[in-house]
Enzyme design. Structure first.
Site, PDB file in Angstrom:
ATOM      1  N   LYS A  47     -14.880   0.447   8.109  1.00  0.00           N
ATOM      2  CA  LYS A  47     -13.543   0.064   7.848  1.00  0.00           C
ATOM      3  C   LYS A  47     -12.825  -0.967   8.479  1.00  0.00           C
ATOM      4  O   LYS A  47     -11.786  -1.663   8.035  1.00  0.00           O
ATOM      5  CB  LYS A  47     -12.743   1.376   8.288  1.00  0.00           C
ATOM      6  CG  LYS A  47     -12.795   2.505   7.217  1.00  0.00           C
ATOM      7  CD  LYS A  47     -11.649   3.729   7.636  1.00  0.00           C
ATOM      8  CE  LYS A  47     -10.360   3.318   7.076  1.00  0.00           C
ATOM      9  NZ  LYS A  47      -9.368   4.377   7.517  1.00  0.00           N
ATOM     10  N   TYR A  55       0.946  -1.230  -0.002  1.00  0.00           N
ATOM     11  CA  TYR A  55      -0.016   0.009   0.047  1.00  0.00           C
ATOM     12  C   TYR A  55       0.942   1.303   0.001  1.00  0.00           C
ATOM     13  O   TYR A  55       0.786   1.992  -1.054  1.00  0.00           O
ATOM     14  CB  TYR A  55      -0.912  -0.003   1.199  1.00  0.00           C
ATOM     15  CG  TYR A  55      -1.657   1.316   1.612  1.00  0.00           C
ATOM     16  CD1 TYR A  55      -2.580   1.847   0.524  1.00  0.00           C
ATOM     17  CD2 TYR A  55      -1.011   1.998   2.733  1.00  0.00           C
ATOM     18  CE1 TYR A  55      -2.760   2.965   1.066  1.00  0.00           C
ATOM     19  CE2 TYR A  55      -2.052   3.202   2.861  1.00  0.00           C
ATOM     20  CZ  TYR A  55      -2.507   3.933   1.996  1.00  0.00           C
ATOM     21  OH  TYR A  55      -3.118   4.970   2.278  1.00  0.00           O
TER      22      TYR A  55
END
Length: 326
Positions: free
Chosen positions: A183, A145
């Site tokens: 999330k 990421y």
């Protein structure tokens, strides 16, 4: 029109609500609402009471952009908040396609059409570095990421001198606030600690790690509404916005790291007293966990943003005034 990618997500949805507060309604929301194993709830709930003109799936939007469907549309700004931000995702091919290739298309479209592009980068680009200044020597991502975001930052760096419209990459630090309930594991510790406190009366945090004592790991916690204001500032939508377009990659954090213990104390001040329990450090986070983050905000200030940041204690109060825990 204003375009917000990732518009149903945590930061994107808060940005849309703040755009509404400025009187902006002609907004295109772009997102991906397909089920995902890393999510703990539906993102669309974040857009309740929000006002916007249209919605598009991210793949449909990308295709329409490439085919010229927006060429006759007057676009005031593009806020690119859409990305896979799961730091435990190891599929590099997916991550690069989703975070890097998509961002390149948006960059070229925005620059070619002189549209302000404000996009989400991340403090994950720094990895285990303890110096958080926006220079390559400090950039050592620990996961794909962070790598995907750094590769795009570097792509912009190689072109930035030839750009005259606003293009700003914001390296978000540890963001918290309302609308992050979907999330799952990637939600902030503010969200996780609150649920633990409400459910069990005990906040569980990691034992000492990375040279820090129990609960003394330190992060730069930044309130989501402050981040939204920074986005609006560089897009030219605020009264104090820069008179000339800015091209930069800057940190978006407070510059003041706080301990996990301080988070627990601030939450107990809002929700009531509880206990703290220290748990073993998870094996799957070894070699990919930032024990300390603190934004160097000199670049942000040099780019013209001078507004103060909301304190951790005040941000937590505002979060749960707006989003009471059930």
């Amino acid at each position: 029109m204003i375009i917000v990618t990732g518009g149903a997500g945590f930061i994107g949805s808060n940005l849309i609500h703040q755009l509404n507060a400025l009187g902006k309604r002609n907004i295109l929301v772009v997102d991906n609402l397909a089920p995902a194993p890393n999510l703990s709830g539906p993102k669309f709930l974040n857009l309740q009471a929000a006002q916007y003109a249209d919605y598009m799936d991210k793949l449909d939007f990308l295709e329409a952009l490439l085919e010229g469907d927006f060429d006759d549309t007057e676009i005031e700004a593009i806020f690119h908040q859409g990305a896979c931000s799961n730091t435990l995702e190891d599929d590099g091919r997916y991550m690069m396609h989703n975070n890097y290739d998509y961002s390149k298309v948006l960059l070229h479209y925005a620059v070619d059409n002189k549209i302000p592009l404000i996009y989400a980068s991340t403090a994950a680009t720094y990895g285990l570095s303890e110096v958080f200044k926006e220079v390559p020597a400090n950039e050592k991502p620990l996961n794909v990421y962070g790598f995907s975001k750094l590769v795009f930052d570097n792509y912009l760096r190689r072109r930035i001198e030839n750009i005259d419209s606003a293009v700003v990459g914001l390296r978000y630090f540890n963001v918290y606030g309302p609308r992050e309930q979907h999330k799952g594991r990637m939600a902030s510790v503010i969200h996780h600690f609150t649920k633990q406190l409400k459910d069990t009366g005990t906040i569980r945090m990691f034992e000492g790690s990375g040279g820090y004592a129990d609960g003394e790991q330190r992060r730069d916690f930044v309130f989501v509404k402050d981040l939204c204001r920074i986005n609006l500032f560089f897009a030219g939508l605020l009264p104090d916005s820069p008179k000339e377009p800015v091209q930069a990659i800057v940190n978006a954090g407070t510059g003041n790291a706080r301990t996990f213990k301080a988070v627990a104390e601030a939450l107990m001040a809002v929700h009531g007293e509880g206990k703290i329990e220290y748990i073993p450090f998870p094996g799957d986070l070894k070699n990919r966990y930032q024990h300390f983050t603190e934004a160097d905000v000199a670049g942000l200030r040099a780019a013209g943003y001078t507004a103060p940041f909301t304190s951790l204690e005040e941000g937590i109060k505002q979060t749960f005034a707006e989003e009471p825990v059930k």
